[in-house]
Design an enzyme around this catalytic site. Structure first.
Site: not given
Length: 393
Positions: A126-129, A244, A378-380
């Site tokens: 996966q190329g996301y971040s 995901e 992230s959870n935030e």
């Protein structure tokens, strides 16, 4: 709502349990139970076993090679797989790209790519971040400039899990630099053997190079590899992320890990510590609540489609619970969790353990799982997604 299973679903559970008992090699389940690192060959072996039964892509429609299970049957399978200590299915091709192609891909892409995912011929990553575009994914800067019948891709991806094994990568790329952030992104499929791609490992806290940086320098990608419409990739990206995040929640994995924690706490006499027992009780209550929420999501999507903000809720709660379980497991082993023997994490290591055999992986497992509340958004960020969904109602 009725959380009990029907007789047909109970019969299906029995079928799944019999399958794991007969087909899951003890060598593989032992690796998972002890928290060791499976090799690429181990993961491919398990994929092949599931594929032979037709159960690898268990949420795909039958016309594309899936078993045609209901959402309840899929949940039963995932929970039983975790309790049997089955290796995790590498999700990128099966659980992420597959659903996107089925919903948005061309017929040619479905015919060409989906069978190769099932057969194991292609290993996707996966190329996301990117640096500076992790949870704020829309801030990505990797560009894909149209040049005739190709895109020319330049940029960098990071945290690419198992990219060192992959021969394919699906990427979010910026195809319109003048558009608003979310409106200029496209979803592109890239062959990792294309000239101009450089994969560099990143070593994590537990000492494993599980993730990678991927650099693109003038990489030429056929326009035919574009999924859906140009500049509509943000829609496809969000659809993929719901799968995901639900997967990251790991309800079944948490159930299995908590069961193991109980065994360790009893064996190491930590269950007699009232403060430790109270923390365990809190986890058990929250895990039971998460199971109920998971079943509510399953019921809500039984008619088709993907979960929305509920996947973010599960992601938050699931990751916090799994982190607490690994923290308690490490604490339960006490000093036996302290020795760091990198070789003990590898499949095939037959050295002398310090203390109980599975204590060797307690600390590395704890450190590795600190990432759970960050990756996949992230959870935030998940809390923001939930807030926006509520305010828009």
């Amino acid at each position: 709502m009725d959380l009990s299973f029907t007789p047909q679903e109970e019969a299906f559970r029995d079928e799944v349990r019999a399958f794991f008992k007969e087909k899951l090699p003890e060598r593989l389940s032992g690796l998972v139970r002890l928290g060791k690192r499976p090799r690429k060959a181990d993961m491919e072996e398990w994929h092949a076993i599931l594929g032979e039964r037709g159960w690898l892509a268990n949420h795909w429609p039958q016309r594309y090679g899936g078993p045609g299970w209901s959402v309840v049957e899929r949940s039963i399978f995932e929970n039983e797989a975790a309790l049997a200590h089955a290796p995790r299915v590498v999700p990128f091709g099966v659980n992420m790209l597959g659903p996107v192609l089925i919903k948005y891909g061309s017929e040619e892409q479905k015919a060409q790519i989906l069978p190769r995912i099932l057969s194991g011929e292609d290993w996707w990553c996966q190329g996301y971040s990117e640096p500076g575009a992790g949870s704020d994914l829309a801030g990505l800067k990797t560009t894909a400039i149209r040049d005739g019948d190709h895109y020319v891709v330049n940029g960098q991806k990071t945290w690419t899990t198992l990219g060192q094994f992959a021969n394919k990568i699906f990427c979010l790329v910026r195809t319109d630099m003048a558009a608003k952030k979310q409106e200029g992104i496209s979803f592109l499929l890239i062959d990792m053997d294309t000239p101009g791609i450089d994969v560099r490992p990143i070593v994590l806290l537990d000492g494993e190079a599980e993730v990678n940086e991927v650099f693109f320098t003038d990489v030429r990608v056929p326009v035919a590899n574009l999924v859906g419409e140009e500049n509509a990739g943000w829609t496809y990206a969000k659809y993929l992320l719901t799968y995901e995040r639900t997967n990251i929640a790991g309800v079944g994995a948490s159930i299995a890990a908590f069961k193991r924690l109980k065994e360790v706490a009893i064996d190491q006499r930590k269950i007699d510590d009232p403060l430790f027992a109270a923390r365990m009780a809190r986890v058990e209550i929250e895990l039971a609540n998460m199971q109920t929420t998971d079943m509510r999501v399953i019921a809500a999507v039984a008619g088709g489609g993907a979960p929305g903000a509920e996947s973010s809720m599960l992601k938050i709660k699931g990751t916090v619970i799994r982190q607490e379980i690994t923290a308690l497991t490490r604490r339960a082993y006490g000093p036996y969790a302290a020795p760091y023997i990198p070789e003990a994490l590898e499949a095939g290591w037959n050295g002398e353990p310090v203390g109980p055999a599975d204590a060797q992986t307690a600390a590395p497992g704890y450190f590795n799982n600190r990432k759970l509340s960050i990756f996949g958004g992230s959870n935030e960020i998940q809390k923001n997604i939930i807030s926006k969904a509520i305010l828009e109602l």
